[in-house]
Scaffold this motif. Structure first.
Motif, PDB file in Angstrom:
ATOM      1  N   ILE A  87      -7.896  13.016  -2.110  1.00 42.12           N
ATOM      2  CA  ILE A  87      -8.411  13.277  -3.468  1.00 42.12           C
ATOM      3  C   ILE A  87      -8.517  11.960  -4.247  1.00 42.12           C
ATOM      4  CG2 ILE A  87      -7.839  14.338  -5.712  1.00 42.12           C
ATOM      5  CD1 ILE A  87      -6.616  16.706  -4.066  1.00 42.12           C
ATOM      6  N   PHE A  88      -7.438  11.162  -4.257  1.00 39.36           N
ATOM      7  CA  PHE A  88      -7.463   9.918  -5.040  1.00 39.36           C
ATOM      8  C   PHE A  88      -8.540   8.955  -4.507  1.00 39.36           C
ATOM      9  CE2 PHE A  88      -2.718  10.904  -5.619  1.00 39.36           C
ATOM     10  CZ  PHE A  88      -2.946  11.586  -6.789  1.00 39.36           C
ATOM     11  N   GLY A  89      -8.604   8.824  -3.187  1.00 37.34           N
ATOM     12  CA  GLY A  89      -9.560   7.881  -2.593  1.00 37.34           C
ATOM     13  C   GLY A  89     -10.997   8.326  -2.785  1.00 37.34           C
ATOM     14  N   LEU A  90     -11.261   9.587  -2.475  1.00 31.66           N
ATOM     15  CA  LEU A  90     -12.647  10.093  -2.564  1.00 31.66           C
ATOM     16  C   LEU A  90     -13.148  10.074  -4.001  1.00 31.66           C
ATOM     17  CD1 LEU A  90     -12.321  13.025  -0.017  1.00 31.66           C
ATOM     18  CD2 LEU A  90     -13.957  11.130   0.176  1.00 31.66           C
ATOM     19  N   LYS A  91     -12.276  10.440  -4.944  1.00 35.26           N
ATOM     20  CA  LYS A  91     -12.692  10.424  -6.357  1.00 35.26           C
ATOM     21  C   LYS A  91     -13.014   8.988  -6.787  1.00 35.26           C
ATOM     22  CE  LYS A  91     -12.482  13.237  -9.108  1.00 35.26           C
ATOM     23  NZ  LYS A  91     -13.609  14.043  -9.614  1.00 35.26           N
ATOM     24  N   ALA A  92     -12.182   8.039  -6.353  1.00 32.72           N
ATOM     25  CA  ALA A  92     -12.444   6.629  -6.710  1.00 32.72           C
ATOM     26  C   ALA A  92     -13.790   6.166  -6.169  1.00 32.72           C
ATOM     27  CB  ALA A  92     -11.319   5.739  -6.180  1.00 32.72           C
ATOM     28  N   MET A  93     -14.190   6.723  -5.025  1.00 32.56           N
ATOM     29  CA  MET A  93     -15.440   6.309  -4.389  1.00 32.56           C
ATOM     30  C   MET A  93     -16.637   7.143  -4.829  1.00 32.56           C
ATOM     31  SD  MET A  93     -14.384   3.741  -2.810  1.00 32.56           S
ATOM     32  CE  MET A  93     -15.772   3.209  -1.827  1.00 32.56           C
ATOM     33  N   GLY A  94     -16.427   8.044  -5.789  1.00 36.71           N
ATOM     34  CA  GLY A  94     -17.556   8.775  -6.375  1.00 36.71           C
ATOM     35  C   GLY A  94     -17.953  10.050  -5.659  1.00 36.71           C
ATOM     36  N   ALA A  95     -17.089  10.571  -4.766  1.00 34.72           N
ATOM     37  CA  ALA A  95     -17.399  11.854  -4.112  1.00 34.72           C
ATOM     38  C   ALA A  95     -16.992  13.006  -5.026  1.00 34.72           C
ATOM     39  CB  ALA A  95     -16.649  11.951  -2.786  1.00 34.72           C
ATOM     40  N   GLN A  96     -17.603  14.187  -4.773  1.00 35.83           N
ATOM     41  CA  GLN A  96     -17.207  15.399  -5.500  1.00 35.83           C
ATOM     42  C   GLN A  96     -16.225  16.159  -4.613  1.00 35.83           C
ATOM     43  OE1 GLN A  96     -20.566  17.730  -6.970  1.00 35.83           O
ATOM     44  NE2 GLN A  96     -21.830  15.897  -6.810  1.00 35.83           N
ATOM     45  N   VAL A  97     -15.032  16.389  -5.112  1.00 33.32           N
ATOM     46  CA  VAL A  97     -13.991  16.969  -4.265  1.00 33.32           C
ATOM     47  C   VAL A  97     -13.648  18.389  -4.708  1.00 33.32           C
ATOM     48  CG1 VAL A  97     -11.664  16.669  -3.329  1.00 33.32           C
ATOM     49  CG2 VAL A  97     -13.039  14.655  -3.885  1.00 33.32           C
ATOM     50  N   THR A  98     -13.597  19.293  -3.708  1.00 37.85           N
ATOM     51  CA  THR A  98     -13.168  20.681  -3.926  1.00 37.85           C
ATOM     52  C   THR A  98     -11.964  20.927  -3.031  1.00 37.85           C
ATOM     53  OG1 THR A  98     -15.444  21.356  -4.354  1.00 37.85           O
ATOM     54  CG2 THR A  98     -13.933  23.107  -3.716  1.00 37.85           C
ATOM     55  N   LEU A 155       0.881  -1.183   0.000  1.00 36.51           N
ATOM     56  CA  LEU A 155       0.000   0.000   0.000  1.00 36.51           C
ATOM     57  C   LEU A 155       0.913   1.226   0.000  1.00 36.51           C
ATOM     58  CD1 LEU A 155      -2.890   1.200   0.083  1.00 36.51           C
ATOM     59  CD2 LEU A 155      -2.623   1.345   2.563  1.00 36.51           C
ATOM     60  N   LEU A 156       1.166   1.729  -1.204  1.00 36.43           N
ATOM     61  CA  LEU A 156       2.101   2.856  -1.350  1.00 36.43           C
ATOM     62  C   LEU A 156       1.361   4.183  -1.416  1.00 36.43           C
ATOM     63  CD1 LEU A 156       4.499   1.306  -4.027  1.00 36.43           C
ATOM     64  CD2 LEU A 156       4.620   1.161  -1.528  1.00 36.43           C
ATOM     65  N   GLY A 157       0.116   4.146  -1.846  1.00 33.02           N
ATOM     66  CA  GLY A 157      -0.693   5.355  -1.975  1.00 33.02           C
ATOM     67  C   GLY A 157      -2.078   4.940  -2.425  1.00 33.02           C
ATOM     68  N   LEU A 158      -2.983   5.925  -2.583  1.00 39.91           N
ATOM     69  CA  LEU A 158      -4.331   5.610  -3.083  1.00 39.91           C
ATOM     70  C   LEU A 158      -4.457   5.944  -4.570  1.00 39.91           C
ATOM     71  CD1 LEU A 158      -6.664   6.575  -0.091  1.00 39.91           C
ATOM     72  CD2 LEU A 158      -5.607   4.373  -0.649  1.00 39.91           C
ATOM     73  N   TYR A 159      -3.388   6.484  -5.163  1.00 40.11           N
ATOM     74  CA  TYR A 159      -3.403   6.757  -6.604  1.00 40.11           C
ATOM     75  C   TYR A 159      -3.575   5.438  -7.353  1.00 40.11           C
ATOM     76  CZ  TYR A 159      -1.894   8.070 -11.267  1.00 40.11           C
ATOM     77  OH  TYR A 159      -1.841   8.276 -12.620  1.00 40.11           O
ATOM     78  N   GLY A 160      -4.615   5.364  -8.162  1.00 39.63           N
ATOM     79  CA  GLY A 160      -4.824   4.178  -8.994  1.00 39.63           C
ATOM     80  C   GLY A 160      -5.390   2.973  -8.259  1.00 39.63           C
ATOM     81  N   VAL A 161      -5.658   3.093  -6.971  1.00 40.01           N
ATOM     82  CA  VAL A 161      -6.233   1.947  -6.233  1.00 40.01           C
ATOM     83  C   VAL A 161      -7.707   1.821  -6.622  1.00 40.01           C
ATOM     84  CG1 VAL A 161      -6.799   1.024  -3.939  1.00 40.01           C
ATOM     85  CG2 VAL A 161      -4.610   2.173  -4.307  1.00 40.01           C
ATOM     86  N   PRO A 162      -8.128   0.628  -7.078  1.00 48.43           N
ATOM     87  CA  PRO A 162      -9.510   0.502  -7.530  1.00 48.43           C
ATOM     88  C   PRO A 162     -10.527   0.644  -6.399  1.00 48.43           C
ATOM     89  CG  PRO A 162      -8.296  -1.563  -7.866  1.00 48.43           C
ATOM     90  CD  PRO A 162      -7.340  -0.596  -7.230  1.00 48.43           C
ATOM     91  N   LYS A 163     -11.714   1.082  -6.789  1.00 49.17           N
ATOM     92  CA  LYS A 163     -12.823   1.252  -5.841  1.00 49.17           C
ATOM     93  C   LYS A 163     -13.066  -0.024  -5.028  1.00 49.17           C
ATOM     94  CE  LYS A 163     -17.735   2.340  -5.803  1.00 49.17           C
ATOM     95  NZ  LYS A 163     -18.896   2.811  -6.531  1.00 49.17           N
ATOM     96  N   GLU A 164     -12.957  -1.175  -5.706  1.00 45.55           N
ATOM     97  CA  GLU A 164     -13.246  -2.451  -5.029  1.00 45.55           C
ATOM     98  C   GLU A 164     -12.265  -2.685  -3.865  1.00 45.55           C
ATOM     99  OE1 GLU A 164     -12.810  -2.108  -8.389  1.00 45.55           O
ATOM    100  OE2 GLU A 164     -14.990  -2.094  -8.770  1.00 45.55           O
TER     101      GLU A 164
END
Ligand code: CP
Length: 306
Positions: free
Chosen positions: A175-186, A8-17
């Motif tokens: 940002i990476f995690g929330l976007k993968a999970m379908g949240a709107q990020v500001t 687990l190096l980061g949440l960049y590219g980690v799939p939603k599943e």
């Protein structure tokens, strides 16, 4: 069910599943933490090293506690008491520790990319506990867990990350995690603290804390990172608080039931007023409790992979 990567190096590219699996597994461990005997034998026989080259209270204790709750053998390394002080290189230190047969390494380092480098020189599972201004994946996961625990979902939620985004590994993992999970990020902060081009990550940029409070379900308020020289980007901490500080008056002006997160450590009176830091809108200590369950989930899922 298992994760798609053995590190687990980061949440960049980690799939939603994968994120879903970690959050759901953490729910099980969160229940273990409420039992009179908060321990399961899941990682008995596994040896885990906590390699901390940078200061930490929450993350280091949380990982150590998670390892103990899972019955793993844990070793804590800190630079101040190690042979690093005698000039031993990082690579030699890691090779010597690995020669003692360790299964997993949890690493915090001031330089971005160190966890990635470890995957090349070690056979252990590597978990990033924060590398420079790059990523802090378990913080991103515990933030998402805490939001989901309170609001029941992540998909479709409006989450605003406030403050020193430029110096924040917490911001990127969120940002990476929330976007993968379908949240709107500001992201919201002074221009000097928002990296140019951050919109390319799919986030909206604003510069008004009033807009952030008025238009979001969640504020994740970042610490001003004075140890990374963030002070040069703002005229003064007092002025920062005046324009970007989250206060009860500001929240109540919009009469909103907003959820406030902060990764800690807090600069009281800077990012948050003390009243907000201890008040009814925040879940800061819940984040810390949930962090143990998230780290148990990550250690369990990586430690039992085949
Ligand atoms: N949130 C966080 O990473 O805190 P520590 O630096 O105390 O680990």
């Amino acid at each position: 069910m298992s994760l798609s990567n053995r590190h687990l190096l980061g949440l960049y590219g980690v799939p939603k599943e994968d994120i879903q699996l970690i959050l759901d597994t953490a729910t099980t461990f969160r229940e273990v933490l409420e039992r009179p005997i908060k321990k399961v034998p899941t990682l008995q026989g596994k040896t885990i090293v906590n390699l901390f080259y940078e200061n930490s209270t929450r993350t280091r204790i949380s990982f150590e506690l998670a390892q103990k709750r899972l019955s793993a053998d844990t070793i804590n390394f800190s630079t101040s008491t190690s042979s690093t002080k005698k000039g031993e290189t990082f690579k030699d230190t890691v090779r010597n520790i690995e020669a003692m047969k360790v299964d997993m390494i949890v690493v915090r380092h001031q330089s971005a990319g160190v966890p990635q480098y470890l995957t090349r020189i070690s056979k252990a599972n590597i978990i990033n506990a924060g590398d420079g201004i790059h990523e802090h994946p378990t913080q991103g996961l515990l933030d998402m867990y805490s939001i989901r625990e309170r609001l029941g979902r992540l998909e479709g939620l409006k989450v605003c990350i406030v403050g020193d985004v430029a110096h924040s590994r917490v911001a990127l993992s969120n940002i990476f995690g929330l976007k993968a999970m379908g949240a709107q990020v500001t992201v919201c902060g002074p221009t000097t603290m928002i990296p140019i081009g951050i919109e390319s990550l799919g986030v909206k940029v604003i510069h008004s804390i009033d807009d952030a409070i008025a238009n979001n379900d969640v504020l994740n308020v970042l610490r001003i990172q004075l140890e990374r020289n963030a002070g040069v980007r703002i005229p003064s901490l007092r002025e920062y608080h005046q324009y970007f500080g989250v206060t009860t008056e500001r929240i109540e002006k919009y009469n909103r039931d907003i959820l406030i997160l902060h990764p800690g450590p807090i600069n009281r009176g800077v990012e948050l007023s003390s009243e907000v830091a201890d008040g009814p809108y925040q879940v800061i200590l819940d984040q810390v409790t949930n962090g143990v369950a998230i780290r148990m989930a990550v250690l369990y899922l990586l430690g039992t992979m085949h």
